[in-house]
Enzyme design. Structure first.
Site, PDB file in Angstrom:
ATOM      1  CG  PHE A  99     -15.361 -10.789  -5.625  1.00 14.76           C
ATOM      2  CD1 PHE A  99     -14.722  -9.874  -6.437  1.00 14.76           C
ATOM      3  CD2 PHE A  99     -14.725 -11.189  -4.463  1.00 14.76           C
ATOM      4  CE1 PHE A  99     -13.478  -9.363  -6.102  1.00 14.76           C
ATOM      5  CE2 PHE A  99     -13.483 -10.687  -4.115  1.00 14.76           C
ATOM      6  CZ  PHE A  99     -12.864  -9.767  -4.942  1.00 14.76           C
ATOM      7  CD  GLU A 121      -1.122  -7.731  -2.116  1.00  7.79           C
ATOM      8  OE1 GLU A 121      -0.727  -8.851  -2.473  1.00  7.79           O
ATOM      9  OE2 GLU A 121      -1.078  -7.347  -0.927  1.00  7.79           O
ATOM     10  CG  PHE A 147     -11.398   0.781  -0.929  1.00  9.48           C
ATOM     11  CD1 PHE A 147     -12.151  -0.054  -0.116  1.00  9.48           C
ATOM     12  CD2 PHE A 147     -11.417   2.142  -0.670  1.00  9.48           C
ATOM     13  CE1 PHE A 147     -12.914   0.456   0.926  1.00  9.48           C
ATOM     14  CE2 PHE A 147     -12.176   2.666   0.361  1.00  9.48           C
ATOM     15  CZ  PHE A 147     -12.934   1.823   1.165  1.00  9.48           C
ATOM     16  CG  ASN A 201     -11.295  -5.991   2.504  1.00 16.21           C
ATOM     17  OD1 ASN A 201     -11.564  -5.677   1.344  1.00 16.21           O
ATOM     18  ND2 ASN A 201     -10.098  -5.843   3.011  1.00 16.21           N
ATOM     19  CB  VAL A 252      -0.963  -0.005   1.217  1.00 18.97           C
ATOM     20  CG1 VAL A 252      -1.604   1.361   1.424  1.00 18.97           C
ATOM     21  CG2 VAL A 252      -2.026  -1.059   1.021  1.00 18.97           C
ATOM     22  CB  CYS A 307      -6.745  -7.647   2.634  1.00 17.90           C
ATOM     23  SG  CYS A 307      -5.434  -6.440   2.370  1.00 17.90           S
ATOM     24  CB  THR A 323      -7.200  -2.305   6.969  1.00 22.99           C
ATOM     25  OG1 THR A 323      -7.032  -2.082   5.567  1.00 22.99           O
ATOM     26  CG2 THR A 323      -8.600  -2.817   7.255  1.00 22.99           C
TER      27      THR A 323
HETATM   28  P1  NAD Z   1       3.235  -4.618   4.202  1.00 26.13           P
HETATM   29  O1  NAD Z   1       3.466  -5.586   5.294  1.00 26.13           O
HETATM   30  O2  NAD Z   1       3.422  -5.020   2.783  1.00 26.13           O
HETATM   31  O3  NAD Z   1       4.168  -3.324   4.424  1.00 26.13           O
HETATM   32  C1  NAD Z   1       4.311  -2.652   5.622  1.00 26.13           C
HETATM   33  C2  NAD Z   1       5.637  -1.886   5.617  1.00 26.13           C
HETATM   34  O4  NAD Z   1       5.710  -1.092   6.797  1.00 26.13           O
HETATM   35  C3  NAD Z   1       6.873  -2.774   5.595  1.00 26.13           C
HETATM   36  O5  NAD Z   1       7.745  -2.366   4.562  1.00 26.13           O
HETATM   37  C4  NAD Z   1       7.499  -2.542   6.977  1.00 26.13           C
HETATM   38  O6  NAD Z   1       8.921  -2.648   6.973  1.00 26.13           O
HETATM   39  C5  NAD Z   1       7.055  -1.129   7.260  1.00 26.13           C
HETATM   40  N1  NAD Z   1       7.112  -0.732   8.673  1.00 26.13           N
HETATM   41  C6  NAD Z   1       6.771  -1.463   9.767  1.00 26.13           C
HETATM   42  N2  NAD Z   1       6.940  -0.713  10.871  1.00 26.13           N
HETATM   43  C7  NAD Z   1       7.390   0.496  10.481  1.00 26.13           C
HETATM   44  C8  NAD Z   1       7.754   1.682  11.157  1.00 26.13           C
HETATM   45  N3  NAD Z   1       7.688   1.796  12.475  1.00 26.13           N
HETATM   46  N4  NAD Z   1       8.171   2.733  10.410  1.00 26.13           N
HETATM   47  C9  NAD Z   1       8.267   2.654   9.061  1.00 26.13           C
HETATM   48  N5  NAD Z   1       7.936   1.558   8.369  1.00 26.13           N
HETATM   49  C10 NAD Z   1       7.508   0.490   9.075  1.00 26.13           C
HETATM   50  O7  NAD Z   1       1.767  -4.049   4.420  1.00 26.13           O
HETATM   51  P2  NAD Z   1       0.677  -3.671   3.323  1.00 26.13           P
HETATM   52  O8  NAD Z   1       0.181  -4.894   2.634  1.00 26.13           O
HETATM   53  O9  NAD Z   1       1.172  -2.526   2.516  1.00 26.13           O
HETATM   54  O10 NAD Z   1      -0.506  -3.183   4.269  1.00 26.13           O
HETATM   55  C11 NAD Z   1      -0.427  -1.968   5.024  1.00 26.13           C
HETATM   56  C12 NAD Z   1      -1.807  -1.671   5.539  1.00 26.13           C
HETATM   57  O11 NAD Z   1      -2.702  -1.442   4.426  1.00 26.13           O
HETATM   58  C13 NAD Z   1      -2.448  -2.795   6.356  1.00 26.13           C
HETATM   59  O12 NAD Z   1      -3.246  -2.258   7.349  1.00 26.13           O
HETATM   60  C14 NAD Z   1      -3.321  -3.496   5.323  1.00 26.13           C
HETATM   61  O13 NAD Z   1      -4.407  -4.168   5.911  1.00 26.13           O
HETATM   62  C15 NAD Z   1      -3.815  -2.348   4.483  1.00 26.13           C
HETATM   63  N6  NAD Z   1      -4.192  -2.692   3.116  1.00 26.13           N
HETATM   64  C16 NAD Z   1      -3.475  -3.585   2.399  1.00 26.13           C
HETATM   65  C17 NAD Z   1      -3.838  -3.868   1.082  1.00 26.13           C
HETATM   66  C18 NAD Z   1      -3.072  -4.862   0.268  1.00 26.13           C
HETATM   67  O14 NAD Z   1      -3.577  -5.269  -0.781  1.00 26.13           O
HETATM   68  N7  NAD Z   1      -1.877  -5.268   0.668  1.00 26.13           N
HETATM   69  C19 NAD Z   1      -4.943  -3.229   0.513  1.00 26.13           C
HETATM   70  C20 NAD Z   1      -5.641  -2.298   1.257  1.00 26.13           C
HETATM   71  C21 NAD Z   1      -5.268  -2.032   2.565  1.00 26.13           C
END
Ligand code: NAD
Length: 439
Positions: free
Chosen positions: A250, A153, A150, A209, A11, A261, A121
């Site tokens: 879906f 991936e 939203f 979701n 994200v 997610c 989220t």
């Molecule tokens: P991810 O695990 O891919 O990435 C998180 C990043 O944050 C990592 O690079 C990690 O090193 C970094 N991080 C952790 N602690 C940190 C800190 N203190 N300071 C700086 N960086 C730090 O996570 P993601 O998939 O990008 O998801 C992030 C959020 O977005 C979650 O809440 C997820 O539910 C939500 N989300 C994800 C998606 C998806 O498709 N992946 C879609 C919508 C929402």
């Protein structure tokens, strides 16, 4: 605008890159120094279609910078996005320690009015917690906005650039105006930007979701029932999908939803309900049915091999939780691998993008192939766990020659039944007739 994005995962990296592409100056912060170094060297650390082009363009034009330095980044920014992990805690509720940990530091750092935007989220009420954590130390004005993401991936850049909608949760007119200006380039085609209160915005993400996970799960139950009664789920799907109240998307049955997610968000919403004294019965069922569905192909396999998989060798196509991503979090394929190894079978596998991540978990316990036909050698059956397009139209002659038995267990209904009959394969899929040339 000057933007900071904290957390550069799926994200954060897409958010930062796309905001840079609309002319903003973006600094992305991550605590993973190795990852930051790779990004500084121009490497995109995840697989996401089209991200590399936009990433490279904005680095070249110096609008996109990567660092581990939180303090200087926050001081240089007007808007700070939190794109931090919210993984399930031990009891399944969302672990807010990453978000609140950073929020706690922000209050000490901010030296002017700043908008803090939560993109992670998070459960209803989190923006209040973030606000409190910042207010503990803050000496300047600030607003906290909930702006759930939203994106899907595999379509992340496209989804971010042309979102179905943008949800902005804030009770501050000043912050709402800043967010509207920031998102203007992304909603030019009339896609709505919906401003609401923080709690409604937070719940919107979980509701979306959980609804989608429920839709998939419902279809999986219909598919399982189709098998019992001799109906064909593809026909049922076509029959109901044309109803505009239901829609065509879906409705594809399979081996359960996975990813970073749906599993955690369904659980977190259920836990959030419990915390407020509301029990979501429907979500209990979704969780239970989905857990079962992840192993539905293994159950079919066991029935086929009279309950004994010991000493058998299986080819597995697909590891990522869905096509066009290298994300393997909660992927059904991993549950299948665990079950096969436990039953004493061996596994050779191929996935276009997910193998590196899976190798980190299984090491030498399973075999990885460089190309998709190599895994078939001497396999008692081919299992398909992910619908990568490269698996949709394979060379069936090669399949027939390399497999020990012409046997396919397809968790994604990739092939026409008539084709499998014509080619003489034993073929089991989801919610459809079993094709058995011996009968
Ligand atoms: P991810 O695990 O891919 O990435 C998180 C990043 O944050 C990592 O690079 C990690 O090193 C970094 N991080 C952790 N602690 C940190 C800190 N203190 N300071 C700086 N960086 C730090 O996570 P993601 O998939 O990008 O998801 C992030 C959020 O977005 C979650 O809440 C997820 O539910 C939500 N989300 C994800 C998606 C998806 O498709 N992946 C879609 C919508 C929402």
């Amino acid at each position: 605008m000057k933007i900071a994005v904290i957390g550069t995962g799926y994200v954060g990296l897409v958010t930062g890159t796309c905001f840079a592409d609309t002319g903003n100056d973006v600094i992305c912060v991550d605590i993973d120094a190795d990852k930051v170094k790779r990004m500084q060297d121009g490497e995109v650390p995840i697989y996401e279609p089209y991200l590399d082009t936009v990433f490279e363009r904005n680095i070249r034009q110096k609008r996109l910078i990567f660092t581990t330095e939180l303090e200087s980044t926050v001081k240089a920014s007007d808007i700070v996005f939190l794109a931090l992990p919210t993984p399930p805690g031990e009891d399944g509720s969302a672990d807010l320690s990453y978000v609140l940990g950073v929020a706690d530091q922000l209050g000490k750092i901010m030296d002017k009015y700043t908008v803090i935007v939560d993109k992670s989220t998070v459960p209803v009420g989190t923006s209040e917690l973030v606000h409190k954590a910042i207010a503990k130390h803050a000496k300047v004005e600030f607003d906290v906005v909930s702006n759930p993401e939203f994106l899907r991936e595999g379509f992340a850049v496209e989804d971010f650039m042309k979102p179905d909608r943008v949800v902005i949760g804030t009770s501050s007119a000043r912050a709402a105006k800043i967010m509207e200006d920031l998102y203007k380039p992304f909603v030019r085609q009339g896609n709505p930007l919906i401003v609401m209160d923080e709690k409604s915005a937070e719940l919107t993400k979980y509701a979306a979701n959980a609804f989608l996970a429920t839709k998939i799960t419902f279809m999986n139950e219909i598919a399982n029932f189709c098998e019992k009664v001799g109906a064909d789920v593809d026909k049922v799907r076509a029959g109901i999908g044309t109803d505009s109240r239901i829609g065509k998307r879906f409705l594809f049955p399979g081996i359960g939803y996975g990813g970073s997610c749906f599993p955690k968000d369904v659980q977190a919403l259920a836990k959030s309900g419990d915390a407020y004294g509301y029990h979501f019965e429907i979500l209990d069922s979704v969780l239970e049915v989905n857990d079962r569905q992840k192993l539905v192909l293994i159950e079919k396999l066991k029935r086929y091999f009279d309950g004994n998989l010991k000493g058998k060798h299986f080819a597995l196509w697909g590891l990522a939780f869905k096509p066009d991503t290298d994300d393997i979090r909660e992927a059904p394929a991993l549950y299948m691998i665990d079950a096969l190894l436990k039953a004493g079978a061996t596994v050779s596998t191929f996935d276009p993008e997910g193998m590196e991540n899976v190798r980190k978990i299984y090491g030498e316990k399973i075999k990885f192939a460089d190309e998709m036909y190599e895994v078939l050698e001497n396999a008692d059956a081919l299992l398909i766990a992910t619908e990568w397009s490269v698996f949709r139209n394979p060379d069936f002659d090669k399949l027939a020659k390399k497999l020990k038995n012409k046997t396919i267990f397809d968790g994604r209904n990739l092939y026409e039944l008539s084709k499998m009959i014509e080619l003489g394969f034993y073929y089991e899929s989801i919610g459809r007739e079993t094709i058995n040339p011996a009968q």
